[in-house]
Structures are given as C-alpha cells and as structure tokens.
Scaffold this motif. Structure first.
Motif, short mmCIF file in Angstrom:
data_model
loop_
_atom_site.label_atom_id
_atom_site.label_comp_id
_atom_site.label_asym_id
_atom_site.label_seq_id
_atom_site.Cartn_x
_atom_site.Cartn_y
_atom_site.Cartn_z
N GLU A 228 0.87 -1.19 0.00
CA GLU A 228 0.00 0.00 0.00
C GLU A 228 0.90 1.23 0.00
O GLU A 228 1.73 1.40 0.90
CB GLU A 228 -0.90 0.01 1.22
N PHE B 200 -6.62 -2.81 3.20
CA PHE B 200 -7.86 -2.66 2.45
C PHE B 200 -8.22 -3.89 1.62
O PHE B 200 -9.39 -4.15 1.38
CB PHE B 200 -7.74 -1.43 1.53
N LEU B 201 -7.23 -4.63 1.17
CA LEU B 201 -7.50 -5.75 0.26
C LEU B 201 -8.03 -6.97 1.00
O LEU B 201 -7.61 -7.27 2.11
CB LEU B 201 -6.24 -6.15 -0.50
N ASP B 202 -8.94 -7.67 0.35
CA ASP B 202 -9.35 -8.98 0.83
C ASP B 202 -8.63 -10.03 -0.01
O ASP B 202 -8.05 -9.72 -1.06
CB ASP B 202 -10.87 -9.14 0.76
N THR C 161 -9.47 -10.09 -3.86
CA THR C 161 -8.92 -8.97 -4.65
C THR C 161 -7.41 -9.11 -4.79
O THR C 161 -6.85 -8.86 -5.86
CB THR C 161 -9.26 -7.63 -3.98
N ARG C 162 -6.75 -9.51 -3.73
CA ARG C 162 -5.29 -9.73 -3.77
C ARG C 162 -4.94 -10.76 -4.85
O ARG C 162 -4.02 -10.56 -5.65
CB ARG C 162 -4.79 -10.20 -2.41
N VAL D 16 -6.90 1.74 -6.82
CA VAL D 16 -8.03 0.95 -6.35
C VAL D 16 -9.06 1.90 -5.76
O VAL D 16 -8.73 2.74 -4.92
CB VAL D 16 -7.58 -0.08 -5.28
N ARG E 281 -13.12 -1.48 -4.27
CA ARG E 281 -12.06 -2.45 -4.57
C ARG E 281 -11.98 -2.77 -6.07
O ARG E 281 -11.46 -3.81 -6.45
CB ARG E 281 -12.20 -3.74 -3.77
N PHE F 167 -10.03 -2.23 -9.34
CA PHE F 167 -8.64 -1.82 -9.53
C PHE F 167 -8.34 -1.61 -11.00
O PHE F 167 -8.91 -2.26 -11.88
CB PHE F 167 -7.67 -2.84 -8.90
#
Length: 667
Positions: A228, A246-248, A251-252, A278, A282, A284
């Motif tokens: 980040e 922030f990412l789950d 999404t990662r 992003v 979420r 991106f």
C-alpha cells in the motif's frame, strides 16, 4: 555465479545492492560523480570508478561512461538500482551487445512497459483492467485542454517516460491543464530526455496499491503480495506498508494474477512491480509497470523473507526461482517511512547541506519482538547535494500486526537523530499517530486533505502531554542536581534542589511535585494524579529513553534557557521548567514578535530560477504564478498569496538562490 558486478547507481540503493552481493560472495564496483566522491556507496564497494561532473546528465545517465567503467573493471553484470538508467532499454541493449549481463528484465520488456502509452495498450490486450484516458501524443497545451474536457475533469497529466512523481500533474480546470501540461513537459525533458505527455482520468479518493512480481528465465512467474503506497505528496510516495489493510484475499489474488499475466505478455524476467489504483469498491485499474526494483521493496522482504536483490542476481545468472506461489505467505506487517531532505515546515521544499548529526536507530530485533531496518546512503558529516533525489534513507519496521508495526515505527522515528538539514521525520511521525492512518482510512489524497496548508507540527494528545511533562520534570531534576555539584560550592553549602516545579509545555502549564528515590521519580500533578518515571538519561545526551508508567517514551533533547527543546511524535516542544516564583515572574515578560516578510517573495529552498512570470509594476492576483524555481529535479511554481503590485524584481532566470533570498518585492 558472477564474480564481480557493477552498480550503475548511487545513494542508498547502491548500498543496498552491495549488501546482498557481499552476502553472496560477489565483488562490487561503484561509480561516482564529483559530488559523490566521498559517498557511502563508494566507501562500501570493493572498487570505485569516477564517471564525471555532479549533474546526473553528465555522469550517472551517460551510457558511454558506465560502459567504460565496466570495461575498466571487468564487471560481468550490472545492477541498475532504480532511477537513472534502470529502465533505459538502450542501456540494457548496449550491455547485451558487450556480453555483460543486465540484472533486470530483457530490453524488449523495458521498452514495452517503459512507455506508458504502449504499456496500457498491452495491458488491455493481456486482460488487465485499465483507466480510461487518451493514449495518443499531445501536441500542445490547447490540445491538452481539449482532451481533458473530453475525458472529463479531473485528469492526470503524465510524462510517457515518467516515474518517481516526475512529470505528473493533476488538473481540475482548463487553466490547470495548460499550466500542468507545460510543467510536466519541462520536467519530463529534464529528467528523462523525453517530453511526450499523455492524459488519463484521475480517479478521486483512490488507493495506490502495487503488486510485486518475480519471474525467472524458465517460465516461472509469481507475485509476492501487495504494498500500500497511498500516503503520497505530489505523486511521490512517503510512507508504504505491506500488506494493505484494504484488500481482501479475493482482490489480492485477482490483482496478483493480472500482474503476472502482464509480465508473461511481455516476456518479463527479474523483479518488477505492477502498480494499480483501487477505488472504494475495490475495483482496480492498471497504472503502470516499473521494470526495476522499487524503492519500497524492503516491506515486501520483511513480510515474505525473500531477498529481492539476491533473487534478481540469481535470475540474471539463469537460476530458476527456488519457491512457488504456494510458498509465498504473509508474515506480520511492515512499514516504511522515506526520509527526505526536505523541510515539512516550508511546504516540503528541498533542503541541502551537511549532516551535522545522523544517528539512525539500531537495526535488528527490538525489545518488544519487532524489527527495525534502515536502508541509507549517507553518514554523519556527509553532504546532501542539490543534484539528486532528496530521499536519503528508508526507515522500515516489522511487527506481528499492523498496530505493532506502527508502534515500532513511532519509536524508531523518535529515535532517529538528524541535524543540519531540513527533513521530514516529524511529518512521518505525525502520520503514524493520525487517526485516519491508524484506522487504515487512507487514499492518495490523504496529505492534501489532512494538511491542506502544509505541515506545521502536531499537537500531542493530552495524556501524552502529561507523560512528557512528567518525564521533563524528572529530567530537569537530574540536570539541576548535576549543576549544583559542579558549581564549585562546598557540599554542606550546596544549593538544595526543590521538589515543587512548574512545567510550561507549548502553552500548557503543569504544577508538579517530584519525589525521587534510587530507582526513579514519582511526579505528582496538582490534581493528585501521579506518574512513575525511570530513565538512564544524563544531561548532554541528545536522546532520552524514558519509561513513564511502564510505557516507553523516546524524545530528542536540546538544552534551552530554563528547560528543554523536546521533539517526539511529530511535535517540536519548548519546555520551560521553573520554580513557582520563576514561573510567576516569567508571565510578566513581553513576547518577541517575528519580522514582517509579507511584502517579499522569498525563495523557499536552494534552487535555480527557471522563469520570472511577472514584471515590475504589474498587478498580480491571489494564486497567480510569479516565478518557477527548480530544485532536486522538480519544478516548483511560486504563486501570489494575495493581490498586490510588483515593486521590484531582485533576480532573473538562470540565477541560483539560497533559502530566503528575495525574489521580488511588492508595494
């Protein structure tokens, strides 16, 4: 494995590469300009070659000079670091032609991804989500305005060959599009020798999250999670962390797979970074691919245990990656604060000079189980030059959780001693305490939103102020006892140090009583609350490590009349400690006012005057451009703070100025 490599770079990244090479048993060659003759990377390397005058355009980015150094030393491979020639396909091609290994990706991959217009087209074809915009070349400022209107404000004006925040401007109106186009074009030409500009939609409230990829020459490509990088100023990263709060996982995974798809599409090998913006949902979008090692790579190393420089060298040597995607985990949390030679109290403008004091925190494991790491390229007594990027160190911390990593960073920043230049340590410390940052509610607009008038220091929370007051009172007692012992009086006539004191701390006043014992002091405030203070600080020490009620407190300390100057957590405090009678008399003293400079435009940093935009006798409006000053590769447009008439102009384009030199005077 290579026996000798040359590092075509300088500063902290050159030192960083030398450390990994040394660990692998590889000899290193440094190159240096006139300004870097005594630089740390020159001292650390096994050999060093002088390559020319101080400006990078006459030394570090002259391919022929680097090639001559390679030939003279017999280096088998070259690590380019970041910046300079790291993403120059012509340099990579010249090395290949000479039979020297480039520790980086193939030149076609650099070419494809180095041009931001071409890279976005390739990304779309590879199935990577991209930002809407105009990818064609833009002829002039009026065409830029037309395109900006079609894309829709706000827009980002960017240099096609850009990087590191150079040649980038956000425009919210036609006037800003015209001004931004010309400034971006000038910066791009000066920094990259390529003034092509493109425009894309600026996503409001975005997060800047990037994926680290690593690929070998055997068809293996994997991603080492994300970083980040949303805490930015003028598109230049200031604080980074890994992973992102922030990412789950879904999404990662999606971002990582798209990043690897792009790398495979261009035949990428080595370490590289795919940057995304992003939004709040979420979603991106591909921003760019940096075909080199990133400045913020240490946070990835801290959470994965992978030495990226070592892997770059091994990949360049033809070795396969020693692990798979399934082996890549996230262990804990890491933070990075970039130490810049810039003055946050002067709107972050560059600062140069001698480092009269430079004492980073001790690297390695901490008492609380964390890790401190400092990647640097300077030393105490060294000079910070106007010729190069203002970043001089990267302070990194690791903890098992995000909160733990932040707390380690707070203590490390307070421990870091830098004197002689303006620097942004106080600002980084203030961010670590900011409620929005602590909660993870951040975006690339964080600095602009939270510090719209620039940084003027921070106000400590009331409970922390009381802890500081208690610590200062206990420290003052130690100083007073020492002063009586060296006064020359006989023991039985020695002045007694009293127990009652008044602590004045930036407008707050605390009346305290001190009860000392062999282990420390108990400081009781007039409301009856008490704090237990222990420390081994002695007068004259620049750093005070204090425990207040069992919690660590680190402060930079300087003596001032009747007290201390204390710096911690982004605050710069004047602390006066007096007897009750002295405090009573001090209230009667008049306050000295600073001189009035409102009728002058002063140069806010050392730099070169590029342009004077007004004439004597001209009436100027608030926000109107008055002059442009270039420093550390960035153009700074100085604007009128209020309406007025120009009375005199004291300088001209081409002149070099010092801090606070008068540029012009107003009626």
């Amino acid at each position: 494995m290579f026996k000798k490599i040359l590092i075509a770079n300088r500063g902290e990244i050159a030192c960083r590469v030398i450390k990994s090479a040394r660990k692998m048993g590889i000899k290193t060659v440094a190159v240096y300009s006139d300004a870097d003759r005594n630089a740390l990377h020159v001292r650390m390397a096994d050999e060093a070659v002088h390559i020319g005058p101080s400006p990078a355009a006459q030394s570090y980015i002259v391919i022929d000079k680097i090639m001559a150094a390679i030939k003279a030393t017999g280096a088998e491979a070259v690590h380019p670091g970041y910046g300079f020639l790291s993403e120059n396909m012509h340099f990579a091609a010249e090395l290949e032609k000479a039979g020297v290994v480039f520790i980086g990706p193939p030149s076609p991959a650099i070419e494809a991804m180095g041009d931001k217009i071409t890279s976005k087209k390739i990304a779309r074809e590879a199935g990577v989500s991209t930002v809407p915009g105009y990818m064609g070349l833009i002829a002039d400022a009026e065409e830029a305005v037309k395109i900006a209107r079609e894309v829709g404000y706000p827009v980002m004006i960017k240099a096609s060959a850009g990087g590191g925040g150079k040649g980038m401007r956000i425009a919210w109106s036609d006037d800003e599009a015209r001004e931004g186009f010309q400034s971006s074009k000038n910066e791009a030409a000066a920094s990259f020798g390529d003034d092509r500009i493109f425009i894309e939609k600026f996503v409001t409230q975005p997060r800047h999250i990037e994926i680290q990829v690593l690929a070998d020459k055997h068809g293996n490509c994997l991603y080492l999670n994300e970083r980040e990088c949303s805490i930015q100023r003028r598109n230049q990263k200031v604080i980074e962390e890994a992973p992102s709060s922030f990412l789950d996982p879904a999404t990662r995974k999606a971002m990582g797979e798209q990043a690897c798809a792009l790398a495979r599409a261009v035949g990428y090998t080595s370490a590289g970074t795919v940057e995304f913006i992003v939004d709040a949902q979420r979603n991106f979008y591909f921003l760019e691919m940096n075909t080199r090692l990133q400045v913020e790579h240490p946070v990835t190393e801290l959470i994965t245990g992978v030495d990226l420089v070592e892997q770059m060298i091994r990949v360049a040597n033809g070795e396969p990656l020693p692990f798979t995607q399934a082996d890549v985990k996230i262990n804990g949390w890491a933070m990075e604060s970039r130490l810049y030679a810039e003055d946050p109290y002067r709107k972050f403008l560059p600062s140069i000079g001698r480092l009269t004091r430079y004492r980073p925190p001790v690297e390695g494991s901490t008492a609380s189980g964390g890790i401190v790491r400092n990647d640097t390229g300077v030393y105490e007594g060294g000079e910070i030059s106007m010729y190069y990027d203002p970043m001089i160190a990267k302070l990194c911390t690791w903890g098992p959780t995000r909160d733990a990593a932040i707390e380690e960073m707070r203590l490390a920043l307070d421990t870091f001693e830098v004197e002689g230049i303006g620097h942004n340590l106080p600002f980084c410390a203030a961010v670590m305490d900011h409620p929005r940052f602590v909660s993870g509610d951040i975006s690339t607009a964080f600095i602009a939103e939270e510090y719209p008038e620039g940084f003027q220091g921070t106000t400590l929370a009331p409970d922390l102020m009381r802890r500081v007051a208690a610590a200062a009172a206990a420290m003052n007692r130690v100083a007073e006892i020492r002063r009586t012992r060296i006064s020359g009086t006989m023991d039985n006539h020695r002045r007694k140090v009293g127990d009652d004191w008044v602590v004045a701390l930036n407008g707050d006043t605390f009346r305290v009583a001190i009860a000392a014992d062999p282990e420390g002091s108990t400081v009781t405030f007039d409301d009856g609350t008490a704090h237990r203070v222990t420390s081994d600080w002695t007068p004259g020490q620049h750093l005070a490590r204090v425990m207040v009620d069992g919690r660590p407190l680190v402060m930079k300390v300087a003596k001032i009349p009747m007290g201390f100057r204390l710096r911690l957590r982004g605050a710069d405090l004047k602390c006066h400690i007096q007897t009750p009678r002295q405090a009573q008399l001090a209230e009667l003293m008049p306050e000295k006012l600073p001189p009035d400079t409102s009728k002058y435009l002063l140069c806010p940093m050392p730099g070169l005057v590029v342009k004077i935009a007004v004439e004597v006798g001209q009436e100027v409006q608030e926000g109107q451009a008055l002059a442009t000053v270039e420093a550390m590769k960035m153009e700074n447009i100085l604007k009128a703070e209020r309406t007025g008439v120009v009375k005199a102009i004291r300088t001209s384009a081409g002149q070099s100025l010092k801090v606070d030199d008068v540029i012009m005077e107003f009626e």
